[in-house]
Design a protein around this motif. Structure first.
Motif, PDB file in Angstrom:
ATOM      1  N   GLN A 483       0.839  -1.206   0.000  1.00  0.00           N
ATOM      2  CA  GLN A 483       0.000   0.000   0.000  1.00  0.00           C
ATOM      3  C   GLN A 483       0.873   1.255   0.000  1.00  0.00           C
ATOM      4  N   ALA A 485       3.728   1.644  -1.341  1.00  0.00           N
ATOM      5  CA  ALA A 485       4.244   1.879  -2.690  1.00  0.00           C
ATOM      6  C   ALA A 485       3.164   2.488  -3.574  1.00  0.00           C
ATOM      7  N   ALA A 486       1.926   1.974  -3.446  1.00  0.00           N
ATOM      8  CA  ALA A 486       0.825   2.511  -4.252  1.00  0.00           C
ATOM      9  C   ALA A 486       0.619   3.988  -3.932  1.00  0.00           C
ATOM     10  N   ILE A 487       0.673   4.323  -2.647  1.00  0.00           N
ATOM     11  CA  ILE A 487       0.496   5.711  -2.236  1.00  0.00           C
ATOM     12  C   ILE A 487       1.583   6.593  -2.839  1.00  0.00           C
ATOM     13  N   GLY A 489       2.782   6.327  -5.602  1.00  0.00           N
ATOM     14  CA  GLY A 489       2.559   6.509  -7.030  1.00  0.00           C
ATOM     15  C   GLY A 489       2.954   5.318  -7.872  1.00  0.00           C
ATOM     16  N   ALA A 490       3.240   4.178  -7.230  1.00  0.00           N
ATOM     17  CA  ALA A 490       3.638   3.003  -7.988  1.00  0.00           C
ATOM     18  C   ALA A 490       2.411   2.214  -8.412  1.00  0.00           C
TER      19      ALA A 490
ATOM     20  N   PHE B  52      -7.618   1.884  -0.954  1.00  0.00           N
ATOM     21  CA  PHE B  52      -7.369   0.469  -0.623  1.00  0.00           C
ATOM     22  C   PHE B  52      -8.674  -0.306  -0.517  1.00  0.00           C
ATOM     23  N   HIS B  79      -2.470   4.670  -6.706  1.00  0.00           N
ATOM     24  CA  HIS B  79      -1.232   5.299  -7.158  1.00  0.00           C
ATOM     25  C   HIS B  79      -1.460   6.542  -8.008  1.00  0.00           C
ATOM     26  N   TRP B  93      10.225  -0.105   3.449  1.00  0.00           N
ATOM     27  CA  TRP B  93      10.648  -1.302   2.722  1.00  0.00           C
ATOM     28  C   TRP B  93      11.998  -1.758   3.248  1.00  0.00           C
ATOM     29  N   MET B 108       9.009   7.386  -8.856  1.00  0.00           N
ATOM     30  CA  MET B 108       7.777   7.058  -9.564  1.00  0.00           C
ATOM     31  C   MET B 108       7.280   8.246 -10.381  1.00  0.00           C
TER      32      MET B 108
END
Lengths: 584, 370
Positions: A483, A485-487, A489-490, B52, B79, B93, B108
């Motif tokens: 999540q 990463a999605a936030i 922009g991925a 989400f 995204h 990460w 990104m």
């Protein structure tokens, strides 16, 4: 990269026409990765369901008698009840033996300061690169009642009777246990190595002590790994063909697989419908085991142990006891590795069997004869390598995508897919082979007599194993990491590449290795599917064994093991271990 | 502008409604806290804003842009929502260095390495971690990890920041420290922020406005002071600070104070009441600091009680007072003149610290739920 043009496709300023697009178009616009997922899912489902369809369709329409006739015939088969009973004893006996061997080794190599841990770890995987076929061959060279080397030595030392008889139920379970233990080792160790050390620290600090921490924290957290390993061992034992064939058949101990082979498939004319019926019992038993696993594991998210704040495991200082653990590991290695390989090397280079390996009694001639052009051993070798490389890679790529879909699937879709990918678990090599013959030896797929039919058999057979390993790793990656990463922009593909893949790399690698090594040794399906020219190394090996050419068998065995081992070492070296990559 | 507007937003998990048709605006440039107990729907609401979780009905807009509206088949993926978010578990990460973590959003967005390095360094300097660029997440403390997560969220200057209980994994001192840092940082960058928490102190100290949720509904929205002094629901009164709740009926409305009758107490009690309250049953919320204790005999008038326990808290002493009928009241009193446990006291209620909550407000949610 994700330009404004893309965004308007799905935001409120789209035209009225765009708003009435069907749901699936919207889904693809939202997430182009769907296309890849759908393709992989459809391919996988086809690979599994098409042969299964033909197996059932073909089996039940074969011959004139139909299902009832086949059932009646089944009841009259002599020795079938006995084979059932033997199978039960072997499978239930192998489980505790395999775990007894493997679990202490996992603990020793991942949590203690036992000396030579790296050597132990490599050695623990050696029986894994040792095909069961070779293990069985080696142990019958060691402990066959009359000619086995250990019995010969005992005789020289004054024993009146052979001290060991490997052609017995006990011998069968023992050898099976040794060769199943690496599955337990690999699966449980992967989980142990990824576990957040703080979870253990938390328990230690809570006053639980080492033993209770192991029991209440480490063991439950390893449960997914342990249960997967147990299911793996159970099903592998159930479908194991080479060990009961080499060790059981001489003394009339048949298990279901060898019974199917000798009484249905090798029967003239082949009785495929009976093979299918017997196999359905095996499928039922495996299905039960899988259902049990699903029930025991319960909610998946409970076992998410790698979150965004992981810490590599810490080692326990055993003090003087580390020599005891070293001793344990040494004993295991002796039984699982040293003795079998010693006897294979002995057999490969000895001139007169039963005599001491002194310089005058050694020869290189077996190696030369084995690889001489008239025996065509090279073809089997090359075929095996091509099949294993291709099969493992295709299956890994397919299941990587499919497992991702399973783990992220909401609602029924993920469960159905999970179910479909586990169907081949219930199909032992011989059954898979029969299904392949039905599915791919007719229009539109005329693949009989080619390597392709074997490749498809391998891929289909190993999809569940690969999917399980990979989805196990995927489940260890906390959703919040994706999540986040999605936030940032991925898109899904980028998240997968940048976050998911690096974190599951070791699991994926383990899965690939598992398959490569398994495919290198594959026997129980290949032996039904090969024609001269498409034989594998295992098939050649069995042919030599049946000709009682033990030296050639030993040479081929050593070659096969050396090849598997080389690939294993190279892959582990090049891609590294999970803990190392986290510590960089 | 980038106010966040929720319009009749609904989400149901199976048969369980998690969010029930809530409508709400998170104002542009303001930090709004969403406060409530676990299971109240606050996290589901945040997850719908983040993309989400897909709403079942209703819509979400960022400024003029509709980003989710199932009826119109609009659902912008996470995204592309141009958000920043700080997670409870930090969600750094583990395989990427601190600089790589912070720079990911910039990568990104196609920002080149050189430029990215500069931005990352400034973002890390902002959270006082400039020296940590080449470390890995597991080498940092929890507080440092969360500051990295914050730097990651602001590095690419999103218009909206989401916080999912970001401080709840930290210890109290660190929490307070980070709280003030967060507030200062928000003051500097002035983005629209949604801050989900179950910690009332956090909500009150950090935010410009608070939304209190329970059972998937919004109970009340307002400034911390408004919610504390004029709770519209007894649940709001109990989430924010301590309070005494007494069954009461409003019997008289007059400026500046109304009067409410409480069972077992002869005199109606003066209190404040919402403008729309009629003469009806409800509850009186009396803050502990509004319960004035006097030694019995010192003066006439007041409700008779007895001190049943006293806890010295520094500036104030907390007293538990039992009334003759067994009811208990919590009271705060300056520590200067201690009252002994067992001592009889007379209680007076300060009308400014006593607020009438009509029952219909409190029961409406439950009525709709059933």
């Amino acid at each position: 990269m994700t330009g404004a043009a893309d965004a308007t496709l799905v935001d409120g300023r789209g035209s009225a026409a765009e708003r009435s697009r069907p749901a699936w178009v919207m889904a693809i616009a939202r997430d182009p990765a769907q296309v890849v997922i759908v393709l992989a899912v459809v391919t996988t489902a086809f690979l599994i369901l098409y042969p299964v369809f033909w197996l059932f369709y073909g089996s039940f329409t074969y011959g004139q008698g139909g299902l009832l006739h086949a059932l009646a015939e089944l009841r009259q088969l002599p020795g079938l009840g006995r084979a059932f009973q033997n199978t039960l004893i072997v499978t239930l006996g192998t489980l505790p033996v395999a775990f007894l061997f493997a679990l202490p080794l996992v603990w020793i190599t991942s949590r203690t300061n036992t000396p030579l841990r790296n050597v132990i770890e490599l050695a623990a995987l050696l029986p894994f690169v040792t095909p069961p076929l070779i293990g069985a061959v080696a142990w019958s060279l060691l402990a066959a009642p009359r000619t086995g080397v250990l019995n010969v030595i005992a005789h020289h030392l004054g024993a009146a009777h052979p001290i060991l008889d490997i052609y017995s139920m006990a011998g069968l379970v023992f050898v099976m246990g040794i060769y199943m233990s690496p599955y337990v080792f690999l699966t449980v160790k992967a989980v142990m190595d990824q576990m957040d050390a703080r979870l253990e620290d938390a328990s230690l600090i809570a006053g639980a002590g080492l033993w209770r921490t192991a029991r209440h924290v480490v063991l439950p957290l390893c449960m997914p790994g342990i249960l997967s390993a147990a299911i793996l061992v159970f099903t592998r034992t159930l479908e194991e063909f080479a060990i009961p064939s080499i060790l059981g058949t001489p003394s009339g101990i048949y298990t279901m697989t060898t019974y199917i082979f000798y009484q249905a498939i090798s029967y003239t004319p082949p009785r495929y419908e009976i093979a299918a019926l017997l196999a359905s019992f095996i499928m039922g038993a495996t299905g039960l085991a899988l259902g049990l696993q699903a029930r025991l594991l319960g909610s998946r998210r409970r076992f998410t142990t790698v979150s965004g704040k992981g810490q590599p495991p810490r080692l326990i200082d055993l003090g003087r006891w580390r020599y005891a653990t070293l001793g344990y590991a040494t004993a295991y290695i002796l039984l699982a590795v040293v003795l079998p390989y010693a006897v294979l090397i002995y057999a490969a280079f000895i001139n007169t069997w039963g005599r001491a390996p002194v310089p005058g009694n050694l020869t290189f001639s077996h190696v030369i004869t084995t690889f001489s052009p008239e025996y065509d051993a090279a073809t089997g070798f090359i075929n095996s390598i091509m099949l294993a490389l291709g099969g493992a890679t295709v299956a890994t790529l397919l299941t990587l995508v499919v497992s991702y879909a399973i783990v992220h699937g909401r609602g029924a879709g993920g469960r159905v897919l999970d179910f479909i990918t586990s169907i081949p678990l219930t199909m032992p090599g011989p059954v898979m082979a029969v299904a392949m013959l039905w599915a791919y030896a007719r229009a539109p797929f005329m693949l009989y007599g080619t390597l392709w039919i074997m490749l498809l058999a391998y891929i289909t057979h190993y999809i569940p194993y690969s999917a399980r390993t990979i989805s196990g790793s995927l489940r260890q990656v906390s959703t919040e990491l994706e999540q986040a990463a999605a936030i940032c922009g991925a898109a899904r593909v980028q998240t997968f590449r940048d976050v998911v893949l690096p974190l599951v790399r070791s699991g994926v690698l383990a899965g690939w290795l598992l398959m490569f090594v398994s495919m290198m040794r594959e026997l129980s399906a290949s032996i039904f599917l090969f024609v001269p020219g498409t034989q594998t190394i295992s098939v050649s090996l069995v042919e030599r064994w049946e000709e009682a050419d033990f030296s050639a068998v030993a040479v081929l065995s050593l070659t096969l093991v050396a090849a598997s081992l080389t690939v294993t070492v190279i892959v582990r070296r090049v891609l590294g271990r999970p803990a190392a990559s986290l510590q960089r | 502008m980038t106010a966040i507007t929720l319009d009749r937003l609904r989400k149901q998990f199976g048969a369980v409604p998690a969010v029930r048709d809530i409508s709400l605006t998170f104002e542009d440039g303001k930090m709004t806290a969403v406060l409530g107990p676990s299971g109240c729907g606050k996290t589901t609401t945040l997850n719908m804003i983040a993309g989400f979780v897909r709403p079942d009905a209703g819509s979400i807009r960022f400024g003029d842009r509709v980003i989710a509206d199932p009826a119109r088949r609009i659902d912008v993926p996470s995204h592309r929502r141009e958000l920043g978010m700080v997670f409870q578990s930090y969600a750094l990460w583990p395989h990427l260095s601190i600089a790589e973590n912070v720079g990911y959003g910039l990568r990104m967005r196609g920002i080149g390495r050189a430029e990215r390095d500069g931005i990352v360094r400034r973002a890390l300097a902002r959270v006082r971690l400039a020296a940590m660029t080449d470390r890995y997440p597991h080498e940092l403390s929890g507080g440092q990890q969360q500051r990295v997560a914050l730097a990651r969220a602001i590095a690419y200057v999103p218009q909206i920041l989401l916080f999912d209980e970001p401080l709840s994994n930290l210890d109290a001192r660190l929490r307070e420290e980070l709280r003030s840092e967060l507030k200062a940082l928000h003051g500097e960058i002035g983005v629209t922020a949604v801050y989900v928490t179950h910690d009332q102190a956090e909500a009150m100290s950090l935010s410009d406005a608070i939304v209190v949720m329970a059972d998937g509904e919004i109970l009340q929205r307002g400034t911390a002071r408004k919610l504390y002094e004029e709770p519209a629901d007894i649940r709001v009164a109990t989430f924010l600070g301590k309070t005494n709740l007494l069954d009461a009926s409003l019997v008289e409305r007059s400026a500046p104070h109304a009067r409410a009758r409480v069972d077992g107490i002869a005199e109606p009690i003066s209190c404040r009441a919402p403008a729309d309250a009629g003469l009806e049953p409800g509850s009186l919320s009396v803050r502990p600091e509004g319960v004035k204790l006097k030694r019995a005999g010192a003066s006439a008038g007041g409700i008779a009680g007895r001190i049943s326990s006293a806890t010295y808290l520094g500036e104030v002493t907390h007293y538990d007072v039992s009334l003759d009928d067994g009811r208990r009241l919590a009271a705060h009193r300056s520590a200067a003149e201690p009252l002994a446990v067992g001592a009889p006291v007379l209680i007076e209620i300060d009308p400014d610290n006593c607020y009438f909550i009509a029952r219909r407000e409190a029961t409406s949610a439950r009525a709709r739920a059933s």
